[in-house]
Design a protein around this motif. Structure first.
Motif, PDB file in Angstrom:
ATOM      1  N   HIS A 178     104.458  87.427 101.577  1.00  0.00           N
ATOM      2  CA  HIS A 178     105.154  86.548 102.524  1.00  0.00           C
ATOM      3  C   HIS A 178     104.366  85.261 102.761  1.00  0.00           C
ATOM      4  O   HIS A 178     104.889  84.302 103.345  1.00  0.00           O
ATOM      5  N   MET A 179     103.111  85.247 102.314  1.00  0.00           N
ATOM      6  CA  MET A 179     102.263  84.065 102.468  1.00  0.00           C
ATOM      7  C   MET A 179     102.089  83.310 101.145  1.00  0.00           C
ATOM      8  O   MET A 179     102.082  82.080 101.119  1.00  0.00           O
ATOM      9  N   GLU A 180     101.930  84.081 100.063  1.00  0.00           N
ATOM     10  CA  GLU A 180     101.624  83.461  98.771  1.00  0.00           C
ATOM     11  C   GLU A 180     102.121  84.372  97.652  1.00  0.00           C
ATOM     12  O   GLU A 180     101.701  85.525  97.565  1.00  0.00           O
ATOM     13  N   ARG A 181     102.983  83.845  96.798  1.00  0.00           N
ATOM     14  CA  ARG A 181     103.540  84.639  95.711  1.00  0.00           C
ATOM     15  C   ARG A 181     102.727  84.453  94.437  1.00  0.00           C
ATOM     16  O   ARG A 181     102.226  83.356  94.156  1.00  0.00           O
ATOM     17  N   VAL A 182     102.599  85.528  93.676  1.00  0.00           N
ATOM     18  CA  VAL A 182     101.974  85.452  92.365  1.00  0.00           C
ATOM     19  C   VAL A 182     103.075  85.481  91.310  1.00  0.00           C
ATOM     20  O   VAL A 182     104.256  85.613  91.625  1.00  0.00           O
ATOM     21  N   SER A 183     102.685  85.387  90.052  1.00  0.00           N
ATOM     22  CA  SER A 183     103.668  85.357  88.971  1.00  0.00           C
ATOM     23  C   SER A 183     104.397  86.700  88.870  1.00  0.00           C
ATOM     24  O   SER A 183     103.881  87.733  89.290  1.00  0.00           O
ATOM     25  N   PRO A 184     105.601  86.701  88.309  1.00  0.00           N
ATOM     26  CA  PRO A 184     106.369  87.952  88.182  1.00  0.00           C
ATOM     27  C   PRO A 184     105.624  89.045  87.421  1.00  0.00           C
ATOM     28  O   PRO A 184     105.697  90.221  87.786  1.00  0.00           O
ATOM     29  N   GLU A 185     104.882  88.658  86.368  1.00  0.00           N
ATOM     30  CA  GLU A 185     104.168  89.681  85.611  1.00  0.00           C
ATOM     31  C   GLU A 185     103.036  90.301  86.425  1.00  0.00           C
ATOM     32  O   GLU A 185     102.750  91.503  86.303  1.00  0.00           O
ATOM     33  N   LEU A 186     102.419  89.501  87.304  1.00  0.00           N
ATOM     34  CA  LEU A 186     101.377  90.056  88.162  1.00  0.00           C
ATOM     35  C   LEU A 186     101.975  90.911  89.271  1.00  0.00           C
ATOM     36  O   LEU A 186     101.384  91.909  89.680  1.00  0.00           O
ATOM     37  N   GLU A 187     103.126  90.509  89.780  1.00  0.00           N
ATOM     38  CA  GLU A 187     103.807  91.344  90.773  1.00  0.00           C
ATOM     39  C   GLU A 187     104.097  92.722  90.197  1.00  0.00           C
ATOM     40  O   GLU A 187     103.894  93.750  90.851  1.00  0.00           O
ATOM     41  N   GLU A 188     104.561  92.741  88.954  1.00  0.00           N
ATOM     42  CA  GLU A 188     104.858  94.014  88.300  1.00  0.00           C
ATOM     43  C   GLU A 188     103.584  94.822  88.091  1.00  0.00           C
ATOM     44  O   GLU A 188     103.555  96.042  88.330  1.00  0.00           O
ATOM     45  N   ALA A 189     102.530  94.164  87.640  1.00  0.00           N
ATOM     46  CA  ALA A 189     101.254  94.866  87.451  1.00  0.00           C
ATOM     47  C   ALA A 189     100.739  95.402  88.770  1.00  0.00           C
ATOM     48  O   ALA A 189     100.177  96.506  88.835  1.00  0.00           O
ATOM     49  N   GLY A 190     100.912  94.622  89.833  1.00  0.00           N
ATOM     50  CA  GLY A 190     100.479  95.064  91.149  1.00  0.00           C
ATOM     51  C   GLY A 190     101.197  96.314  91.596  1.00  0.00           C
ATOM     52  O   GLY A 190     100.599  97.211  92.198  1.00  0.00           O
ATOM     53  N   ARG A 191     102.488  96.393  91.313  1.00  0.00           N
ATOM     54  CA  ARG A 191     103.264  97.584  91.671  1.00  0.00           C
ATOM     55  C   ARG A 191     102.798  98.817  90.886  1.00  0.00           C
ATOM     56  O   ARG A 191     102.810  99.929  91.397  1.00  0.00           O
ATOM     57  N   LYS A 192     102.350  98.592  89.661  1.00  0.00           N
ATOM     58  CA  LYS A 192     101.954  99.710  88.807  1.00  0.00           C
ATOM     59  C   LYS A 192     100.557 100.244  89.120  1.00  0.00           C
ATOM     60  O   LYS A 192     100.336 101.454  89.156  1.00  0.00           O
ATOM     61  N   ILE A 193      99.604  99.338  89.310  1.00  0.00           N
ATOM     62  CA  ILE A 193      98.211  99.794  89.440  1.00  0.00           C
ATOM     63  C   ILE A 193      97.573  99.462  90.780  1.00  0.00           C
ATOM     64  O   ILE A 193      96.481  99.909  91.067  1.00  0.00           O
ATOM     65  N   GLY A 194      98.260  98.639  91.591  1.00  0.00           N
ATOM     66  CA  GLY A 194      97.641  98.169  92.821  1.00  0.00           C
ATOM     67  C   GLY A 194      97.541  99.237  93.890  1.00  0.00           C
ATOM     68  O   GLY A 194      98.398 100.115  94.007  1.00  0.00           O
ATOM     69  N   ILE A 195      96.459  99.181  94.672  1.00  0.00           N
ATOM     70  CA  ILE A 195      96.304 100.013  95.860  1.00  0.00           C
ATOM     71  C   ILE A 195      95.914  99.108  97.009  1.00  0.00           C
ATOM     72  O   ILE A 195      95.250  98.091  96.834  1.00  0.00           O
ATOM     73  N   THR A 196      96.329  99.461  98.196  1.00  0.00           N
ATOM     74  CA  THR A 196      96.015  98.650  99.380  1.00  0.00           C
ATOM     75  C   THR A 196      94.877  99.255 100.173  1.00  0.00           C
ATOM     76  O   THR A 196      94.464  98.716 101.182  1.00  0.00           O
ATOM     77  N   GLN A 197      94.374 100.405  99.736  1.00  0.00           N
ATOM     78  CA  GLN A 197      93.265 101.051 100.424  1.00  0.00           C
ATOM     79  C   GLN A 197      92.167 101.352  99.420  1.00  0.00           C
ATOM     80  O   GLN A 197      92.449 101.593  98.244  1.00  0.00           O
ATOM     81  N   PRO A 198      90.890 101.345  99.856  1.00  0.00           N
ATOM     82  CA  PRO A 198      89.802 101.632  98.942  1.00  0.00           C
ATOM     83  C   PRO A 198      89.792 103.115  98.565  1.00  0.00           C
ATOM     84  O   PRO A 198      90.416 103.933  99.231  1.00  0.00           O
TER      85      PRO A 198
END
Length: 289
Positions: free
Chosen positions: A269-289
């Motif tokens: 909601h503050m800063e968008r990344v590229s569509p391919e990074l958004e997809e990668a974020g959904r696949k491997i991203g975590i919001t907690q350590p």
């Protein structure tokens, strides 16, 4: 530019991008910076009165320049500046504030899984800017304006000026004079805003319930505005975003990368990344350590 997102978890790739920086699961840190007692007292008074701190350069210029180059290399290759958190040196920079943070948040403070980095380019059209007015956490962040629950820190790696989008803040002392709590940016009286230009390597911070934002770049900017932020909490209180972790033991490199990808959805909601990074974020991203 097509990003090689298939190489996101390859440590060797990130080392190739920034060979002057290090990528280790167990980095060796610099000793904490010793802040004089009188300086800590002055900062305490400022936080109590206005809710923020604004200190001149406290870090070695060599460290700041290395991280600036690191972000510039990342951006040149199409990556968001936030990928600087892959590298040991950015964690070392914040580790140097261990004693400082202990003074304000207690010896057993924790690191929240919230972080970002910015590269606000010079822009003759004024199209690039930092984030709009917001608070980092809308709940209780201090008791009696003195006992802090959490604190956000922000470090410019280039000189932050009004021309390239430095920070702006609504001081706590002004906000207290309002008849009603500020719930929207439109509630802020413009004459109450305080502009915070800062030299590279300075240390800025604020209570997490304080309204703040950064400006828009202009054709008069002499250099981009490049900066970092991390958020911390007193462990005497329930985690604002569990679990907290220890700054002296940052996540392993792979987890850092996954955490970076996890920030994309958190801050879209503050800063968008590229569509391919958004997809990668959904696949491997975590919001907690």
């Amino acid at each position: 530019m097509i990003l090689p997102t298939e190489r996101l978890l390859e440590l060797s790739y990130w080392q190739e991008l920034n060979p002057h920086l290090s990528v280790n699961d167990h980095p060796t840190f610099s000793p904490p910076i010793a802040f004089p007692t009188h300086q800590l007292d002055e900062i305490s008074d400022t936080i109590h009165h206005d809710g923020y701190l604004h200190q001149g350069p406290v870090f070695a210029s060599k460290s700041i320049q290395a991280l600036r180059l690191g972000i510039e290399n990342l951006v040149q290759h199409g990556w968001p500046a936030a990928f600087i958190y892959v590298y040991d040196e950015v964690w070392d920079l914040f580790h140097q504030l261990d004693e400082f943070l202990s003074h304000f948040l207690g010896d057993n403070f924790g690191l929240l899984p919230h972080f970002w980095a910015w590269h606000i380019d010079t822009d003759s059209q004024g199209a690039t800017s930092g984030w709009p007015p917001h608070v980092d956490y809308p709940g209780e962040c201090a008791f009696f304006d003195d006992f802090l629950v959490s604190l956000s820190l922000w470090i410019p790696l280039t000189h932050a000026t009004p021309e390239n989008g430095c920070m702006n803040i609504l001081p706590l002392s002004r906000q207290k004079d309002y008849d009603q709590p500020v719930t929207e940016p439109s509630d802020i009286l413009l004459q109450d805003v305080r502009c915070l230009p800062a030299k590279a390597g300075s240390l800025l911070g604020w209570r997490q319930d304080l309204w703040h934002w950064s400006g828009r770049s202009s054709k008069y900017a002499k250099e981009p505005r490049i900066s970092l932020s991390l958020e911390f909490q007193n462990r005497a209180f329930d985690p604002l975003c569990p679990p907290l972790f220890d700054l002296t033991e940052p996540p392993c490199v792979e987890k850092r990368i996954r955490m970076i990808c996890g920030q994309f959805a958190k801050y879209d909601h503050m800063e968008r990344v590229s569509p391919e990074l958004e997809e990668a974020g959904r696949k491997i991203g975590i919001t907690q350590p």
